[in-house]
Motif scaffolding. Structure first.
Motif, PDB file in Angstrom:
ATOM      1  N   GLU A  29      18.523   2.052   8.341  1.00 48.46           N
ATOM      2  CA  GLU A  29      17.405   1.229   8.816  1.00 48.46           C
ATOM      3  C   GLU A  29      17.521   0.937  10.318  1.00 48.46           C
ATOM      4  O   GLU A  29      16.583   1.136  11.076  1.00 48.46           O
ATOM      5  CB  GLU A  29      17.312  -0.084   8.033  1.00 48.46           C
ATOM      6  CG  GLU A  29      16.132  -0.915   8.554  1.00 48.46           C
ATOM      7  CD  GLU A  29      15.808  -2.152   7.744  1.00 48.46           C
ATOM      8  OE1 GLU A  29      16.719  -2.703   7.105  1.00 48.46           O
ATOM      9  OE2 GLU A  29      14.636  -2.575   7.774  1.00 48.46           O
TER      10      GLU A  29
ATOM     11  N   ARG B 249      10.232   3.894  14.231  1.00 47.30           N
ATOM     12  CA  ARG B 249       9.013   3.098  14.099  1.00 47.30           C
ATOM     13  C   ARG B 249       8.391   2.735  15.443  1.00 47.30           C
ATOM     14  O   ARG B 249       7.191   2.532  15.536  1.00 47.30           O
ATOM     15  CB  ARG B 249       9.325   1.782  13.370  1.00 47.30           C
ATOM     16  CG  ARG B 249       9.236   1.958  11.925  1.00 47.30           C
ATOM     17  CD  ARG B 249       9.315   0.717  11.138  1.00 47.30           C
ATOM     18  NE  ARG B 249       8.939   1.153   9.821  1.00 47.30           N
ATOM     19  CZ  ARG B 249       7.725   1.044   9.302  1.00 47.30           C
ATOM     20  NH1 ARG B 249       6.779   0.417   9.939  1.00 47.30           N
ATOM     21  NH2 ARG B 249       7.464   1.542   8.122  1.00 47.30           N
TER      22      ARG B 249
ATOM     23  N   ALA C 247      -1.534  -4.548   5.381  1.00 45.53           N
ATOM     24  CA  ALA C 247      -0.970  -5.467   6.377  1.00 45.53           C
ATOM     25  C   ALA C 247      -2.112  -6.090   7.170  1.00 45.53           C
ATOM     26  O   ALA C 247      -3.153  -5.460   7.369  1.00 45.53           O
ATOM     27  CB  ALA C 247      -0.021  -4.716   7.292  1.00 45.53           C
TER      28      ALA C 247
ATOM     29  N   SER D 143       2.876   3.121   2.857  1.00 47.24           N
ATOM     30  CA  SER D 143       4.052   2.480   3.473  1.00 47.24           C
ATOM     31  C   SER D 143       5.347   3.030   2.897  1.00 47.24           C
ATOM     32  O   SER D 143       5.549   3.014   1.674  1.00 47.24           O
ATOM     33  CB  SER D 143       3.995   0.963   3.233  1.00 47.24           C
ATOM     34  OG  SER D 143       5.289   0.398   3.272  1.00 47.24           O
ATOM     35  N   ASN D 144       6.236   3.465   3.754  1.00 49.06           N
ATOM     36  CA  ASN D 144       7.500   4.004   3.232  1.00 49.06           C
ATOM     37  C   ASN D 144       8.393   2.898   2.681  1.00 49.06           C
ATOM     38  O   ASN D 144       9.135   3.113   1.724  1.00 49.06           O
ATOM     39  CB  ASN D 144       8.232   4.855   4.282  1.00 49.06           C
ATOM     40  CG  ASN D 144       8.763   4.049   5.430  1.00 49.06           C
ATOM     41  OD1 ASN D 144       8.146   3.083   5.850  1.00 49.06           O
ATOM     42  ND2 ASN D 144       9.919   4.436   5.959  1.00 49.06           N
ATOM     43  N   TYR D 145       8.309   1.697   3.254  1.00 45.12           N
ATOM     44  CA  TYR D 145       9.104   0.592   2.706  1.00 45.12           C
ATOM     45  C   TYR D 145       8.623   0.252   1.291  1.00 45.12           C
ATOM     46  O   TYR D 145       9.412  -0.040   0.393  1.00 45.12           O
ATOM     47  CB  TYR D 145       8.974  -0.649   3.592  1.00 45.12           C
ATOM     48  CG  TYR D 145       9.848  -0.648   4.819  1.00 45.12           C
ATOM     49  CD1 TYR D 145      11.233  -0.775   4.721  1.00 45.12           C
ATOM     50  CD2 TYR D 145       9.300  -0.586   6.091  1.00 45.12           C
ATOM     51  CE1 TYR D 145      12.033  -0.817   5.850  1.00 45.12           C
ATOM     52  CE2 TYR D 145      10.101  -0.634   7.225  1.00 45.12           C
ATOM     53  CZ  TYR D 145      11.462  -0.749   7.105  1.00 45.12           C
ATOM     54  OH  TYR D 145      12.256  -0.797   8.225  1.00 45.12           O
TER      55      TYR D 145
ATOM     56  N   GLY E 185       4.143 -11.495   6.432  1.00 44.58           N
ATOM     57  CA  GLY E 185       2.984 -10.597   6.298  1.00 44.58           C
ATOM     58  C   GLY E 185       3.346  -9.127   6.355  1.00 44.58           C
ATOM     59  O   GLY E 185       2.599  -8.308   6.873  1.00 44.58           O
ATOM     60  N   LYS E 186       4.525  -8.801   5.820  1.00 45.66           N
ATOM     61  CA  LYS E 186       4.928  -7.380   5.803  1.00 45.66           C
ATOM     62  C   LYS E 186       4.967  -6.854   4.375  1.00 45.66           C
ATOM     63  O   LYS E 186       5.239  -7.595   3.424  1.00 45.66           O
ATOM     64  CB  LYS E 186       6.295  -7.204   6.463  1.00 45.66           C
ATOM     65  CG  LYS E 186       6.209  -7.441   7.963  1.00 45.66           C
ATOM     66  CD  LYS E 186       7.194  -6.596   8.716  1.00 45.66           C
ATOM     67  CE  LYS E 186       7.050  -6.826  10.207  1.00 45.66           C
ATOM     68  NZ  LYS E 186       7.711  -5.820  10.993  1.00 45.66           N
ATOM     69  N   VAL E 187       4.744  -5.571   4.257  1.00 45.28           N
ATOM     70  CA  VAL E 187       4.765  -4.851   2.989  1.00 45.28           C
ATOM     71  C   VAL E 187       6.118  -4.159   2.858  1.00 45.28           C
ATOM     72  O   VAL E 187       6.592  -3.587   3.857  1.00 45.28           O
ATOM     73  CB  VAL E 187       3.615  -3.813   3.001  1.00 45.28           C
ATOM     74  CG1 VAL E 187       3.795  -2.759   1.928  1.00 45.28           C
ATOM     75  CG2 VAL E 187       2.275  -4.506   2.876  1.00 45.28           C
ATOM     76  N   PRO E 188       6.786  -4.197   1.702  1.00 42.74           N
ATOM     77  CA  PRO E 188       6.302  -4.671   0.410  1.00 42.74           C
ATOM     78  C   PRO E 188       6.651  -6.121   0.135  1.00 42.74           C
ATOM     79  O   PRO E 188       7.485  -6.725   0.810  1.00 42.74           O
ATOM     80  CB  PRO E 188       7.076  -3.779  -0.564  1.00 42.74           C
ATOM     81  CG  PRO E 188       8.421  -3.639   0.088  1.00 42.74           C
ATOM     82  CD  PRO E 188       8.124  -3.579   1.571  1.00 42.74           C
TER      83      PRO E 188
ATOM     84  N   GLU F  40      10.915  -8.256   1.867  1.00 45.31           N
ATOM     85  CA  GLU F  40      12.039  -7.502   2.444  1.00 45.31           C
ATOM     86  C   GLU F  40      12.570  -6.504   1.412  1.00 45.31           C
ATOM     87  O   GLU F  40      13.158  -6.873   0.395  1.00 45.31           O
ATOM     88  CB  GLU F  40      13.175  -8.413   2.953  1.00 45.31           C
ATOM     89  CG  GLU F  40      12.796  -9.206   4.190  1.00 45.31           C
ATOM     90  CD  GLU F  40      12.431  -8.335   5.390  1.00 45.31           C
ATOM     91  OE1 GLU F  40      13.051  -7.264   5.574  1.00 45.31           O
ATOM     92  OE2 GLU F  40      11.509  -8.714   6.133  1.00 45.31           O
ATOM     93  N   SER F  41      12.377  -5.232   1.740  1.00 49.46           N
ATOM     94  CA  SER F  41      12.669  -4.173   0.771  1.00 49.46           C
ATOM     95  C   SER F  41      14.102  -4.227   0.227  1.00 49.46           C
ATOM     96  O   SER F  41      14.318  -4.095  -0.982  1.00 49.46           O
ATOM     97  CB  SER F  41      12.370  -2.805   1.384  1.00 49.46           C
ATOM     98  OG  SER F  41      13.080  -2.633   2.583  1.00 49.46           O
TER      99      SER F  41
ATOM    100  N   PHE G 223       0.845  -1.196   0.000  1.00 54.05           N
ATOM    101  CA  PHE G 223       0.000   0.000   0.000  1.00 54.05           C
ATOM    102  C   PHE G 223       0.884   1.251   0.000  1.00 54.05           C
ATOM    103  O   PHE G 223       1.929   1.293   0.661  1.00 54.05           O
ATOM    104  CB  PHE G 223      -0.968   0.007   1.197  1.00 54.05           C
ATOM    105  CG  PHE G 223      -0.302  -0.167   2.526  1.00 54.05           C
ATOM    106  CD1 PHE G 223      -0.009  -1.420   3.021  1.00 54.05           C
ATOM    107  CD2 PHE G 223       0.038   0.941   3.304  1.00 54.05           C
ATOM    108  CE1 PHE G 223       0.618  -1.588   4.246  1.00 54.05           C
ATOM    109  CE2 PHE G 223       0.662   0.793   4.537  1.00 54.05           C
ATOM    110  CZ  PHE G 223       0.953  -0.475   4.998  1.00 54.05           C
TER     111      PHE G 223
HETATM  112  N1  LIG Z   1      12.045  -5.303   7.047  1.00 51.02           N
HETATM  113  C1  LIG Z   1      10.863  -5.078   6.242  1.00 51.02           C
HETATM  114  C2  LIG Z   1       9.936  -4.121   7.001  1.00 51.02           C
HETATM  115  C3  LIG Z   1       8.645  -3.871   6.268  1.00 51.02           C
HETATM  116  C4  LIG Z   1       7.580  -3.251   7.166  1.00 51.02           C
HETATM  117  O1  LIG Z   1       7.765  -3.099   8.387  1.00 51.02           O
HETATM  118  N2  LIG Z   1       6.457  -2.904   6.547  1.00 51.02           N
HETATM  119  C5  LIG Z   1       5.331  -2.378   7.281  1.00 51.02           C
HETATM  120  C6  LIG Z   1       4.573  -1.364   6.449  1.00 51.02           C
HETATM  121  S1  LIG Z   1       5.512   0.118   6.263  1.00 51.02           S
HETATM  122  C7  LIG Z   1       4.368  -3.520   7.579  1.00 51.02           C
HETATM  123  O2  LIG Z   1       4.104  -4.336   6.717  1.00 51.02           O
HETATM  124  N3  LIG Z   1       3.848  -3.573   8.814  1.00 51.02           N
HETATM  125  C8  LIG Z   1       2.875  -4.547   9.174  1.00 51.02           C
HETATM  126  C9  LIG Z   1       3.270  -5.356  10.360  1.00 51.02           C
HETATM  127  O3  LIG Z   1       4.313  -5.078  10.981  1.00 51.02           O
HETATM  128  O4  LIG Z   1       2.534  -6.301  10.682  1.00 51.02           O
HETATM  129  C10 LIG Z   1      11.267  -4.523   4.868  1.00 51.02           C
HETATM  130  O5  LIG Z   1      12.363  -3.978   4.734  1.00 51.02           O
HETATM  131  O6  LIG Z   1      10.510  -4.697   3.899  1.00 51.02           O
END
Ligand SMILES: N[C@@H](CCC(=O)N[C@@H](CS)C(=O)NCC(=O)O)C(=O)O
Length: 225
Positions: free
Chosen positions: A97, A105, A34, A10-12, A46-49, A61-62, A7
């Motif tokens: 990071e 965060r 998420a 999300s900055n990632y 379950g993390k974006v992106p 993992e970005s 979405f």
């Molecule tokens: N280490 C991950 C971090 C990604 C992350 O934290 N994404 C957030 C959105 S900005 C997310 O999905 N959060 C949902 C959660 O933590 O359940 C990356 O680099 O992609």
């Protein structure tokens, strides 16, 4: 064609989107928030992106996705040719990071709920960021880009890390963190002015209302327990 899952708030997500746009790699976006089962099918934690590659492989993992994009689409490179210079770019990204993004965060829940973080949490966050500042002061060149004469993935990464630093750490800690790194603010302004960053910002703003509805629903559900 690559599918970018996630979405735009999300900055990632926006790090990967910026890299794809910069390298002019064709991609489509699939809006997934998420906490959804759909996200778990493409992102193991379950993390974006996440992305689905041309071959149908899913990756999360970005920084891993950024490496994959660079290796698969080497035109318009975002990493230097020499292994040493590439490592320096990745070092900046990692420090950004670990010492800027992740501590900032920790304050997101307080920003979203409009409350003040407990002093102990603020102190822990402050200590980690305080450690990152001299490291970034040593590594960031701003001449004119973060790692030197060419724009690299470190520029893209740091720009979106700074979104969270400004919105969370600086507001909760009442601390102008970017001002601690001479050149950072001016460089950040330059990054903001690119057409790609402007498009990503417009998409972020458009996505915020829907994202905030979900955040509030999640907070209400947590409070009801
Ligand atoms: N280490 C991950 C971090 C990604 C992350 O934290 N994404 C957030 C959105 S900005 C997310 O999905 N959060 C949902 C959660 O933590 O359940 C990356 O680099 O992609």
């Amino acid at each position: 064609m690559i599918t970018l899952h996630g979405f735009p708030a999300s900055n990632y997500y926006n790090i990967v989107k910026h890299a794809l746009l910069y390298k002019e790699v064709p991609f489509q976006e699939e809006l997934i928030f998420a906490g959804s089962d759909a996200l778990l099918t493409v992102s193991p934690v379950g993390k974006v992106p996440a992305i689905t590659t041309d071959d149908g492989v899913t990756l999360s993992e970005s920084s891993v996705i950024c490496d994959f994009i660079e290796e698969t689409y080497p035109d318009t490179p975002l990493y230097p040719e020499s292994a040493t210079e590439r490592a320096i770019v990745r070092q900046i990204m990692k420090i950004a990071e670990l010492y800027f993004e992740l501590p900032s965060r920790r304050l997101i829940p307080y920003v979203f709920s409009g409350t003040e973080a407990p002093d102990a949490v603020k102190e822990e966050v402050r200590q980690v960021i305080t450690r990152g500042i001299p490291a970034l002061n040593r590594l960031c060149q701003f001449s004119p880009w973060i790692a030197g004469k060419k724009l690299t993935m470190a520029d893209i990464y740091m720009h979106y890390v700074n979104v969270v630093v400004k919105a969370c750490a600086s507001t909760q800690l009442d601390w102008d963190i970017l001002a601690e790194i001479p050149g950072m603010k001016e460089w950040n302004d330059t990054m903001t002015q690119s057409d790609i960053a402007k498009k990503i910002e417009a998409d972020r703003v458009a996505n915020m209302p829907e994202f905030m509805i979900r955040v509030k629903a999640k907070m209400q559900a947590a409070n009801a327990q």
